[in-house]
Design a protein around this motif. Structure first.
Motif, PDB file in Angstrom:
ATOM      1  N   GLY A  60      -7.143 -57.599  14.822  1.00 55.24           N
ATOM      2  CA  GLY A  60      -6.030 -58.372  14.288  1.00 55.24           C
ATOM      3  C   GLY A  60      -6.358 -59.831  14.060  1.00 55.24           C
ATOM      4  N   SER A  61      -7.510 -60.303  14.567  1.00 54.94           N
ATOM      5  CA  SER A  61      -7.900 -61.699  14.355  1.00 54.94           C
ATOM      6  C   SER A  61      -8.196 -61.946  12.877  1.00 54.94           C
ATOM      7  CB  SER A  61      -9.139 -62.047  15.179  1.00 54.94           C
ATOM      8  OG  SER A  61      -8.905 -61.876  16.555  1.00 54.94           O
ATOM      9  N   VAL A  62      -7.783 -63.105  12.393  1.00 56.47           N
ATOM     10  CA  VAL A  62      -8.081 -63.503  11.018  1.00 56.47           C
ATOM     11  C   VAL A  62      -9.407 -64.248  11.010  1.00 56.47           C
ATOM     12  CG1 VAL A  62      -7.306 -64.839   9.031  1.00 56.47           C
ATOM     13  CG2 VAL A  62      -5.641 -63.614  10.428  1.00 56.47           C
ATOM     14  N   LEU A  63     -10.348 -63.758  10.231  1.00 58.78           N
ATOM     15  CA  LEU A  63     -11.686 -64.349  10.209  1.00 58.78           C
ATOM     16  C   LEU A  63     -11.673 -65.712   9.534  1.00 58.78           C
ATOM     17  CD1 LEU A  63     -13.826 -61.222   9.266  1.00 58.78           C
ATOM     18  CD2 LEU A  63     -13.790 -62.404  11.463  1.00 58.78           C
ATOM     19  N   ARG A  64     -12.332 -66.690  10.187  1.00 52.80           N
ATOM     20  CA  ARG A  64     -12.526 -68.011   9.626  1.00 52.80           C
ATOM     21  C   ARG A  64     -14.016 -68.221   9.396  1.00 52.80           C
ATOM     22  NH1 ARG A  64      -9.664 -71.545  14.112  1.00 52.80           N
ATOM     23  NH2 ARG A  64     -10.943 -70.154  15.364  1.00 52.80           N
ATOM     24  N   LEU A  65     -14.353 -69.227   8.614  1.00 53.86           N
ATOM     25  CA  LEU A  65     -15.764 -69.468   8.304  1.00 53.86           C
ATOM     26  C   LEU A  65     -16.582 -69.715   9.561  1.00 53.86           C
ATOM     27  CD1 LEU A  65     -15.496 -71.723   5.119  1.00 53.86           C
ATOM     28  CD2 LEU A  65     -16.136 -69.315   5.250  1.00 53.86           C
ATOM     29  N   GLU A  66     -15.972 -70.395  10.550  1.00 48.85           N
ATOM     30  CA  GLU A  66     -16.715 -70.675  11.778  1.00 48.85           C
ATOM     31  C   GLU A  66     -16.898 -69.438  12.656  1.00 48.85           C
ATOM     32  OE1 GLU A  66     -12.545 -72.597  12.277  1.00 48.85           O
ATOM     33  OE2 GLU A  66     -14.022 -72.240  10.687  1.00 48.85           O
ATOM     34  N   ASP A  67     -16.199 -68.348  12.344  1.00 50.29           N
ATOM     35  CA  ASP A  67     -16.362 -67.098  13.087  1.00 50.29           C
ATOM     36  C   ASP A  67     -17.531 -66.272  12.570  1.00 50.29           C
ATOM     37  OD1 ASP A  67     -14.077 -67.690  14.561  1.00 50.29           O
ATOM     38  OD2 ASP A  67     -12.764 -66.692  13.109  1.00 50.29           O
ATOM     39  N   LEU A  68     -18.130 -66.702  11.452  1.00 48.73           N
ATOM     40  CA  LEU A  68     -19.154 -65.908  10.780  1.00 48.73           C
ATOM     41  C   LEU A  68     -20.453 -66.689  10.652  1.00 48.73           C
ATOM     42  CD1 LEU A  68     -16.836 -64.633   7.921  1.00 48.73           C
ATOM     43  CD2 LEU A  68     -17.528 -63.330   9.943  1.00 48.73           C
ATOM     44  N   ASP A  87     -23.638 -62.733   0.836  1.00 49.16           N
ATOM     45  CA  ASP A  87     -22.946 -63.323  -0.306  1.00 49.16           C
ATOM     46  C   ASP A  87     -21.455 -62.981  -0.352  1.00 49.16           C
ATOM     47  OD1 ASP A  87     -23.059 -60.674  -0.999  1.00 49.16           O
ATOM     48  OD2 ASP A  87     -24.361 -60.947  -2.738  1.00 49.16           O
ATOM     49  N   SER A  88     -20.966 -62.216   0.631  1.00 51.82           N
ATOM     50  CA  SER A  88     -19.535 -61.900   0.667  1.00 51.82           C
ATOM     51  C   SER A  88     -18.773 -62.822   1.621  1.00 51.82           C
ATOM     52  CB  SER A  88     -19.324 -60.438   1.091  1.00 51.82           C
ATOM     53  OG  SER A  88     -19.774 -60.231   2.427  1.00 51.82           O
ATOM     54  N   LEU A  89     -19.429 -63.900   2.083  1.00 55.35           N
ATOM     55  CA  LEU A  89     -18.824 -64.787   3.078  1.00 55.35           C
ATOM     56  C   LEU A  89     -17.483 -65.342   2.612  1.00 55.35           C
ATOM     57  CD1 LEU A  89     -19.020 -66.319   5.760  1.00 55.35           C
ATOM     58  CD2 LEU A  89     -20.349 -68.073   4.585  1.00 55.35           C
ATOM     59  N   ALA A  90     -17.428 -65.840   1.380  1.00 55.37           N
ATOM     60  CA  ALA A  90     -16.187 -66.450   0.890  1.00 55.37           C
ATOM     61  C   ALA A  90     -15.057 -65.428   0.787  1.00 55.37           C
ATOM     62  CB  ALA A  90     -16.431 -67.103  -0.475  1.00 55.37           C
ATOM     63  N   GLN A  91     -15.393 -64.181   0.449  1.00 53.75           N
ATOM     64  CA  GLN A  91     -14.359 -63.157   0.319  1.00 53.75           C
ATOM     65  C   GLN A  91     -13.888 -62.630   1.669  1.00 53.75           C
ATOM     66  OE1 GLN A  91     -17.333 -62.990  -1.487  1.00 53.75           O
ATOM     67  NE2 GLN A  91     -16.359 -63.923  -3.272  1.00 53.75           N
ATOM     68  N   VAL A  92     -14.758 -62.664   2.664  1.00 56.99           N
ATOM     69  CA  VAL A  92     -14.411 -62.126   3.980  1.00 56.99           C
ATOM     70  C   VAL A  92     -13.519 -63.088   4.757  1.00 56.99           C
ATOM     71  CG1 VAL A  92     -15.367 -61.448   6.216  1.00 56.99           C
ATOM     72  CG2 VAL A  92     -16.462 -60.682   4.101  1.00 56.99           C
ATOM     73  N   ALA A  93     -13.749 -64.390   4.600  1.00 59.71           N
ATOM     74  CA  ALA A  93     -12.934 -65.378   5.307  1.00 59.71           C
ATOM     75  C   ALA A  93     -11.467 -65.208   4.912  1.00 59.71           C
ATOM     76  CB  ALA A  93     -13.406 -66.789   4.979  1.00 59.71           C
ATOM     77  N   GLY A  94     -10.610 -65.130   5.913  1.00 58.83           N
ATOM     78  CA  GLY A  94      -9.194 -64.917   5.670  1.00 58.83           C
ATOM     79  C   GLY A  94      -8.756 -63.481   5.856  1.00 58.83           C
ATOM     80  N   LYS A  95      -9.724 -62.558   5.965  1.00 57.44           N
ATOM     81  CA  LYS A  95      -9.402 -61.156   6.212  1.00 57.44           C
ATOM     82  C   LYS A  95      -9.147 -60.940   7.700  1.00 57.44           C
ATOM     83  CE  LYS A  95     -10.190 -59.475   2.010  1.00 57.44           C
ATOM     84  NZ  LYS A  95      -9.202 -58.711   1.216  1.00 57.44           N
ATOM     85  N   ALA A  96      -8.352 -59.932   8.003  1.00 53.35           N
ATOM     86  CA  ALA A  96      -8.061 -59.603   9.402  1.00 53.35           C
ATOM     87  C   ALA A  96      -8.968 -58.457   9.849  1.00 53.35           C
ATOM     88  CB  ALA A  96      -6.601 -59.202   9.565  1.00 53.35           C
ATOM     89  N   LEU A  97      -9.287 -58.452  11.139  1.00 54.07           N
ATOM     90  CA  LEU A  97     -10.123 -57.403  11.714  1.00 54.07           C
ATOM     91  C   LEU A  97      -9.272 -56.206  12.122  1.00 54.07           C
ATOM     92  CD1 LEU A  97     -12.558 -59.462  13.981  1.00 54.07           C
ATOM     93  CD2 LEU A  97     -13.178 -58.148  11.946  1.00 54.07           C
ATOM     94  N   ALA A  98      -9.703 -55.029  11.713  1.00 60.56           N
ATOM     95  CA  ALA A  98      -9.027 -53.810  12.147  1.00 60.56           C
ATOM     96  C   ALA A  98      -9.562 -53.350  13.499  1.00 60.56           C
ATOM     97  CB  ALA A  98      -9.217 -52.703  11.119  1.00 60.56           C
ATOM     98  N   GLN A 111     -14.677 -52.480   9.510  1.00 61.50           N
ATOM     99  CA  GLN A 111     -13.983 -53.230  10.554  1.00 61.50           C
ATOM    100  C   GLN A 111     -12.962 -54.212   9.992  1.00 61.50           C
ATOM    101  OE1 GLN A 111     -17.780 -54.463  12.541  1.00 61.50           O
ATOM    102  NE2 GLN A 111     -16.689 -53.861  14.401  1.00 61.50           N
ATOM    103  N   LEU A 112     -12.912 -54.355   8.676  1.00 59.58           N
ATOM    104  CA  LEU A 112     -11.954 -55.267   8.057  1.00 59.58           C
ATOM    105  C   LEU A 112     -10.671 -54.529   7.724  1.00 59.58           C
ATOM    106  CD1 LEU A 112     -14.111 -57.390   5.598  1.00 59.58           C
ATOM    107  CD2 LEU A 112     -13.424 -57.927   7.924  1.00 59.58           C
ATOM    108  N   GLY A 113      -9.543 -55.207   7.943  1.00 53.82           N
ATOM    109  CA  GLY A 113      -8.261 -54.653   7.556  1.00 53.82           C
ATOM    110  C   GLY A 113      -7.940 -54.998   6.116  1.00 53.82           C
ATOM    111  N   ASP A 114      -6.786 -54.585   5.648  1.00 52.63           N
ATOM    112  CA  ASP A 114      -6.378 -54.836   4.271  1.00 52.63           C
ATOM    113  C   ASP A 114      -5.786 -56.229   4.083  1.00 52.63           C
ATOM    114  OD1 ASP A 114      -7.164 -52.298   3.530  1.00 52.63           O
ATOM    115  OD2 ASP A 114      -5.221 -51.421   4.030  1.00 52.63           O
ATOM    116  N   GLY A 115      -5.516 -56.931   5.147  1.00 56.10           N
ATOM    117  CA  GLY A 115      -4.929 -58.265   5.044  1.00 56.10           C
ATOM    118  C   GLY A 115      -4.449 -58.704   6.407  1.00 56.10           C
TER     119      GLY A 115
END
Length: 230
Positions: A60-68, A87-98, A111-115
């Motif tokens: 449920g955590s929302v990924l931030r750039l500093e988390d990656l 190269d998917s860093l910008a798209q992954v930031a802001g996604k929630a973890l399932a 491991q990524l959720g839909d939002g």
């Protein structure tokens, strides 16, 4: 008959050629060094860049750039397809973890959720914005923003108030630009990268949704970017 004389001379033994030990050692060291360089190059070129977690993150955590972070690892094609490339860093930031992840763990796509997960009683409502009203378009999903409402813009009686002091950004919409690139008659145009920010989708409850809708139709809205941590 006259007897002839044949002059002979004793054969001189020639010394046999001896291999230079130093040359052999030098040749051996050169072969070893070359082999090591080739092995190192092969090992380095066989690694791929993927995203890993920098810290412990719960589901449920929302990924931030500093988390990656980006790490080079050796993966076969099957495992690499399951992982998130660098190269998917910008798209992954802001996604929630399932699912939860651990420090230095390679993050898998599954491991990524839909939002951003919506708690009970909350909904998503979008508002129109521009780069000027949304901090230059630097808002990303998972950010927190404050929504400001201005009435009577450009007039002496203009007033600005805070509509929503702190809400999460669910998604960001951009103007889609289409341009033709090396096309011939009959060929389709290709889409260019996303244009300026056009709308924000915010996570609100029922009361906030009513306030936001009223403010949208009675004045102009601006959003201010807030720290992710309260």
């Amino acid at each position: 008959m006259a007897a002839g004389t044949v002059q002979t001379r004793p054969a001189v033994a020639r010394p046999g050629r001896r291999l230079d030990v130093r040359a052999l050692v030098g040749l051996f060291l050169m072969i070893v060094a070359t082999g090591g360089s080739v092995a190192f190059w092969a090992a380095s070129s066989d690694t791929r860049e993927v995203l890993v977690a920098t810290r412990e993150l719960a589901a449920g955590s929302v990924l931030r750039l500093e988390d990656l972070a980006v790490a080079r690892v050796r993966l076969d094609d099957r495992l690499y397809e399951a992982a998130l490339p660098a190269d998917s860093l910008a798209q992954v930031a802001g996604k929630a973890l399932a699912e939860p992840v651990h420090p230095n763990q390679v993050i898998a796509r599954a491991q990524l959720g839909d939002g951003i997960p919506l708690p009970p009683g909350q909904m998503v409502l979008s508002i129109p914005v521009s780069a000027e009203s949304a901090v230059g378009g630097r808002v990303r999903p998972g950010n927190f923003v404050q929504v400001l409402h201005t009435t009577g813009k450009g007039k002496p009686e203009a007033r600005t108030s805070v509509v929503l002091p702190r809400v999460a950004v669910y998604d960001v919409g951009h103007e889609q630009r289409v341009m033709a690139v090396n096309t011939t008659p009959g060929e389709a145009s290709s889409a260019a990268p996303s244009g300026p920010v056009k709308w924000l989708a915010l996570v609100v409850d029922q009361g906030q949704a009513v306030q936001l809708a009223q403010a949208r139709w009675s004045g102009e809205l601006d959003v201010a970017l807030l720290p992710n941590e309260p």
